[in-house]
Design a protein around this motif. Structure first.
Motif, PDB file in Angstrom:
ATOM      1  N   VAL A 109       0.874  -1.173   0.000  1.00  0.00           N
ATOM      2  CA  VAL A 109       0.000   0.000   0.000  1.00  0.00           C
ATOM      3  C   VAL A 109       0.911   1.223   0.000  1.00  0.00           C
ATOM      4  O   VAL A 109       1.608   1.487   0.988  1.00  0.00           O
ATOM      5  CB  VAL A 109      -0.933   0.026   1.222  1.00  0.00           C
ATOM      6  N   LEU A 110       0.935   1.934  -1.102  1.00  0.00           N
ATOM      7  CA  LEU A 110       1.852   3.055  -1.230  1.00  0.00           C
ATOM      8  C   LEU A 110       1.305   4.298  -0.537  1.00  0.00           C
ATOM      9  O   LEU A 110       0.119   4.613  -0.673  1.00  0.00           O
ATOM     10  CB  LEU A 110       2.098   3.365  -2.702  1.00  0.00           C
ATOM     11  N   PRO A 111       2.151   5.003   0.198  1.00  0.00           N
ATOM     12  CA  PRO A 111       1.732   6.269   0.807  1.00  0.00           C
ATOM     13  C   PRO A 111       1.376   7.288  -0.273  1.00  0.00           C
ATOM     14  O   PRO A 111       1.781   7.158  -1.440  1.00  0.00           O
ATOM     15  CB  PRO A 111       2.972   6.713   1.589  1.00  0.00           C
ATOM     16  N   LYS A 112       0.649   8.287   0.120  1.00  0.00           N
ATOM     17  CA  LYS A 112       0.262   9.346  -0.811  1.00  0.00           C
ATOM     18  C   LYS A 112       1.509   9.993  -1.408  1.00  0.00           C
ATOM     19  O   LYS A 112       2.498  10.220  -0.720  1.00  0.00           O
ATOM     20  CB  LYS A 112      -0.584  10.395  -0.072  1.00  0.00           C
ATOM     21  N   ASN A 113       1.439  10.294  -2.698  1.00  0.00           N
ATOM     22  CA  ASN A 113       2.536  10.936  -3.429  1.00  0.00           C
ATOM     23  C   ASN A 113       3.773  10.050  -3.580  1.00  0.00           C
ATOM     24  O   ASN A 113       4.872  10.546  -3.835  1.00  0.00           O
ATOM     25  CB  ASN A 113       2.944  12.257  -2.764  1.00  0.00           C
ATOM     26  N   GLN A 114       3.613   8.730  -3.411  1.00  0.00           N
ATOM     27  CA  GLN A 114       4.712   7.801  -3.630  1.00  0.00           C
ATOM     28  C   GLN A 114       4.322   6.798  -4.713  1.00  0.00           C
ATOM     29  O   GLN A 114       3.128   6.541  -4.933  1.00  0.00           O
ATOM     30  CB  GLN A 114       5.025   7.035  -2.336  1.00  0.00           C
ATOM     31  N   ASP A 115       5.306   6.243  -5.393  1.00  0.00           N
ATOM     32  CA  ASP A 115       5.057   5.186  -6.369  1.00  0.00           C
ATOM     33  C   ASP A 115       6.085   4.083  -6.164  1.00  0.00           C
ATOM     34  O   ASP A 115       6.909   4.147  -5.241  1.00  0.00           O
ATOM     35  CB  ASP A 115       5.089   5.734  -7.809  1.00  0.00           C
ATOM     36  N   ILE A 116       6.073   3.065  -7.003  1.00  0.00           N
ATOM     37  CA  ILE A 116       6.967   1.923  -6.799  1.00  0.00           C
ATOM     38  C   ILE A 116       8.428   2.284  -7.036  1.00  0.00           C
ATOM     39  O   ILE A 116       9.322   1.526  -6.649  1.00  0.00           O
ATOM     40  CB  ILE A 116       6.583   0.726  -7.702  1.00  0.00           C
ATOM     41  N   TYR A 117       8.670   3.436  -7.643  1.00  0.00           N
ATOM     42  CA  TYR A 117      10.042   3.863  -7.901  1.00  0.00           C
ATOM     43  C   TYR A 117      10.625   4.687  -6.756  1.00  0.00           C
ATOM     44  O   TYR A 117      11.838   4.713  -6.568  1.00  0.00           O
ATOM     45  CB  TYR A 117      10.103   4.671  -9.201  1.00  0.00           C
ATOM     46  N   SER A 118       9.752   5.330  -6.008  1.00  0.00           N
ATOM     47  CA  SER A 118      10.222   6.213  -4.927  1.00  0.00           C
ATOM     48  C   SER A 118      10.058   5.611  -3.537  1.00  0.00           C
ATOM     49  O   SER A 118      10.774   5.978  -2.605  1.00  0.00           O
ATOM     50  CB  SER A 118       9.476   7.553  -4.973  1.00  0.00           C
TER      51      SER A 118
END
Length: 220
Positions: A109-118
């Motif tokens: 579950v990615l935090p807001k404003n994050q993606d799998i690259y960051s």
């Protein structure tokens, strides 16, 4: 892309260099096998950059940092990569949960404003998923790691990603030393290989290494 490029990860570099105290050993071993080390940009940013000795290997050009544009050159490729990423990660999470072993990973579950690259989370194997997908997308045939999860990810990726006849070989540091010991004309001696093995903290593997050497050589 060079034919003998090998993807390396943080745990492999840490092991083969004895935590950075024997950086020359990674060059000795990989040059003997004619492997050219490359690294996924995610691993370079979130892991190797945290240690001066591993970051220096990138900064000096010894390890080539592959750019995303080399394996996800357009938006369609990027969407495909991200779709595979979630599938492979979730397959691994469910397998580990069903296995019931000590290692478990949380749902992604990615935090807001994050993606799998960051997004980075210690112990989550996110870097491993990135590596296995880059290997598949670029058809890079070798991964060097000390992480046993890579074997599981290879199995999952074969089911999820259309690989055709692509073969992926995975080696750890001890296996590389055995490969050198099995060469007919290595430039390293048995004593050289044993020294590297001891620096890696693998004294218990010395008899195995000697056995491989003795099988292929009549001299030290």
């Amino acid at each position: 892309m060079v034919k003998n490029e090998a993807i390396i990860d943080t745990c492999f570099i840490e092991k083969i260099t004895s935590g950075g105290s024997k950086v020359e050993n990674i060059k000795i071993v990989l040059e003997e096998l004619e492997y050219k080390p490359v690294v996924h940009p995610y691993v370079a940013k979130h892991e190797l950059s945290l240690h001066s000795y591993s970051n220096d290997l990138i900064e000096t050009g010894y390890i080539r940092k592959i750019e995303y544009s080399e394996f996800v050159p357009d938006e369609d490729d990027k969407l495909m990569y991200e779709d595979y990423f979630y599938q492979v990660y979730e397959d691994m999470r469910q397998f580990l949960e069903a296995k019931g072993g000590p290692k478990q990973i949380e749902k992604l579950v990615l935090p807001k404003n994050q993606d799998i690259y960051s997004y980075h989370r210690q112990g989550s194997s996110l870097g491993d998923v990135h590596m296995i997908l880059m290997a598949a997308f670029m058809r890079l045939p070798i991964i060097l790691t000390e992480d046993s999860d890579i074997e599981l990810l290879r199995t999952i990726a074969k089911k999820r990603v259309s690989l055709g006849d692509f073969r992926l070989d995975i080696y750890n540091g001890v296996e590389l030393l055995k490969k050198i010991a099995a060469n007919d004309t290595p430039s390293l001696t048995k004593k050289d290989l044993e020294s590297i093995l001891l620096n890696m903290g693998e004294r218990s593997k010395r008899s195995e290494l000697r056995a491989v050497w003795n099988e292929h050589h009549t001299t030290e």
